[in-house]
Enzyme design. Sequence first.
Site, short mmCIF file in Angstrom:
data_model
loop_
_atom_site.label_atom_id
_atom_site.label_comp_id
_atom_site.label_asym_id
_atom_site.label_seq_id
_atom_site.Cartn_x
_atom_site.Cartn_y
_atom_site.Cartn_z
N GLU A 132 -14.24 -15.72 -7.54
CA GLU A 132 -15.39 -16.40 -8.30
C GLU A 132 -15.57 -17.37 -7.07
OE1 GLU A 132 -13.10 -15.92 -9.55
OE2 GLU A 132 -12.90 -16.29 -11.74
N ALA A 142 4.92 16.18 -11.51
CA ALA A 142 4.26 17.19 -10.63
C ALA A 142 4.63 18.72 -11.65
CB ALA A 142 4.22 17.48 -9.76
N ALA A 171 10.73 22.16 -12.19
CA ALA A 171 11.46 22.74 -10.66
C ALA A 171 11.42 23.88 -11.08
CB ALA A 171 12.09 21.89 -10.32
N ARG A 208 1.62 4.59 -6.45
CA ARG A 208 2.93 3.78 -5.66
C ARG A 208 2.28 2.82 -5.27
NH1 ARG A 208 6.81 7.64 -2.31
NH2 ARG A 208 7.87 9.53 -3.82
N ASP A 244 17.30 14.39 -4.70
CA ASP A 244 16.39 13.99 -4.14
C ASP A 244 16.61 12.85 -3.13
OD1 ASP A 244 15.29 16.10 -5.43
OD2 ASP A 244 13.65 14.82 -5.88
N GLU A 271 8.38 7.70 -11.77
CA GLU A 271 8.98 8.61 -10.76
C GLU A 271 10.21 9.18 -10.65
OE1 GLU A 271 6.55 8.62 -7.23
OE2 GLU A 271 7.15 10.41 -6.62
N GLY A 308 14.75 13.00 -17.91
CA GLY A 308 15.62 12.71 -18.35
C GLY A 308 14.74 11.84 -18.43
N LEU A 309 15.37 10.60 -17.45
CA LEU A 309 14.15 8.86 -17.44
C LEU A 309 12.96 9.14 -18.22
CD1 LEU A 309 15.13 6.63 -17.35
CD2 LEU A 309 14.53 6.60 -14.87
#
Lengths: 378, 378
Positions: free
Chosen positions: B46, B151, B159, B181, B197, B296, B300-301
């Site tokens: 504003e 993914a 996977a 992200r 990873d 990401e 499991g998580l």
Amino acid sequence: MRQALALARSVMTSTTPNPRVGCVIVRDGRIVGEGATQPPGGPHAEVCALRDAAARGESVQGATMYVTLEPCSHFGRTPPCADAIAAAQPARVVVAMGDPNPQVNGQGLARLRAAGIAVTTGICADEALEINAGFIARMSRGTPWAWVKMAASLDGRSALHNGASQWITGEAARADGHAWRARSCVVLTGMGTMLKDNPRLNVRAVPTTRAPRRAVVDGRFEVPEDALLFDSANADGVETLIFTADPRAANSDKAARLADRNVRVVTLPEGDTHRVDLPAMMRWLGSHDINEVHVEAGAGLGGALLSAGCVDELLVYLAPVLLGDAAAMLRLPLIEHLEHARRFEFTDTLRLGADLRLRARDAARWQALHHAIMCRQD
Amino acid sequence: MRQALALARSVMTSTTPNPRVGCVIVRDGRIVGEGATQPPGGPHAEVCALRDAAARGESVQGATMYVTLEPCSHFGRTPPCADAIAAAQPARVVVAMGDPNPQVNGQGLARLRAAGIAVTTGICADEALEINAGFIARMSRGTPWAWVKMAASLDGRSALHNGASQWITGEAARADGHAWRARSCVVLTGMGTMLKDNPRLNVRAVPTTRAPRRAVVDGRFEVPEDALLFDSANADGVETLIFTADPRAANSDKAARLADRNVRVVTLPEGDTHRVDLPAMMRWLGSHDINEVHVEAGAGLGGALLSAGCVDELLVYLAPVLLGDAAAMLRLPLIEHLEHARRFEFTDTLRLGADLRLRARDAARWQALHHAIMCRQD
């Protein structure tokens, strides 16, 4: 041509084994005739459009005809459309795609050109192929176009661990699934689904003018004689096919009893296993006038058809739900490298109620059909 | 208001912990000033728009101001916007949604009305909420808005059975993932992903003005001190959070060494287990100015967060590929009835190269935010 394609789409469920074709005749910027292919034995789209023009008292001489498929040049159940067009003497014929039927395959276009008519080809070829992928597949490679219909959760599960699978997706998705049954020539399932769900596999949720046949892959000829599928096919007046690997099936008493209920048993063993030779089954279907196969089966048969290279397209209804530890969508062999994974390409995505419909097709197989519809006389 | 929303969207990555707000001032059918919230400490939208009008030599008196969020009424790092607006005397202020911040919550609108300015609210509320779901969640329920990015293949696998998972989706999908992200306040992962990873979890594929923090759920405090994530966070100049259930972690030598590298260890055990209390973690993040959490992580998580009721939205990148017998997308407990399945609603579907991005959000949680932005003074 858009209008001709729309006419072709208006007869999705009624022309098989003939292709769905639309035709529009334009003269001086006005539509003077239009038509779509009638059920087998009836006139093709071009003749319908010519008759429509005549009924309107319109001349076709000097007009432009738009046709979604190369006009036929042979005597089938009806005389050649190319001759009827040549007699009407339009100035120009615009064709969406060539007809790879060995009895046509450029001869329709040649006949038009020989009659002094200008011919343009390849207009909206992709949309036209979309409407008749099954007919083109049967004509060019001898097997039908086959899609596997699946309903799955967002985490890729098709049922709970205890087998409960009904109603993953909603009303709109189920109706759309029935529309795909309605356009197909045969609805194919496996024994897992037969024993678990005892499905009728008929077209209920959408109106249709013709019922698809039913087929069951039944390696050991274990199909129960009281399966609802037989009653439902009889009610529709269509044949049911049982593909088996059991060499004694065809001459069995059970087969004789089933024959009385319009069930044909076809024996196609894969070597001396109890499994059906799935590629041979597809060739059998192709040689029996089947253009399109709608596979509605479990993870076992779906995976086996994919592994055997018998699938052109995936039709996946995704529900916005997570099922967790539950049955996988497809049973496929282990692969060691991502490069070995089966690659498809997404075509269209459609929202159906709360669900999504994803379509993905085998790009190489689609390209092969595209090659088959290239007009030979160009 | 569309232009004000576009201005808000232009600052998606730079305003946190403040909301992304856009403002447009219109007089006599012309835009006479516009602005978007500047990084923390700088002026809000504003004030930017009022200054813009002044710089153009335009009067705001009698004008209409469009703002995507209720103007603030309290002294924070900057003085109240409502006072600045009242002083400029526009005839009317149109507000997309109310600010549930207890320090505002209708008082901003009340102050405008007290100054004789007409106020209209609720215009494009859905789009406005979409832009600031995280800020609204933190203000109204005390926890951030959290999405789980995944993914997967068309058959719901993330996977191969041997763990190979890189490059399931293509370049465009990965860049889009980086954009998510970039807008988030913290990128959260688990120890499975850390060990498999060793990710950096920074923003690489898209430009950004600010880096999100990183956080790891690490029940047993097993994070390797040489993890790339720490180097990457140091390069970005942001703190890393380790959430653990290990009661000795905070006072350990390892924690001291990590502290030197801007790593904070937070101990939040779930009872006396080795697991982190995930809802407590979300409350901790909410009380530490975190609006949006980008998860990401592995199955499991992701599954644990869903089971614990900590997830607002799923961001699923689907590749047109079949992986067959491979790792599931999410590890979730068995359910016995479909009615017990977690239900989401699909919002938008986007084609990204060969892949699809599906978004699905928890409808009940979204509705609760909608309720929170209802303007109190209406």
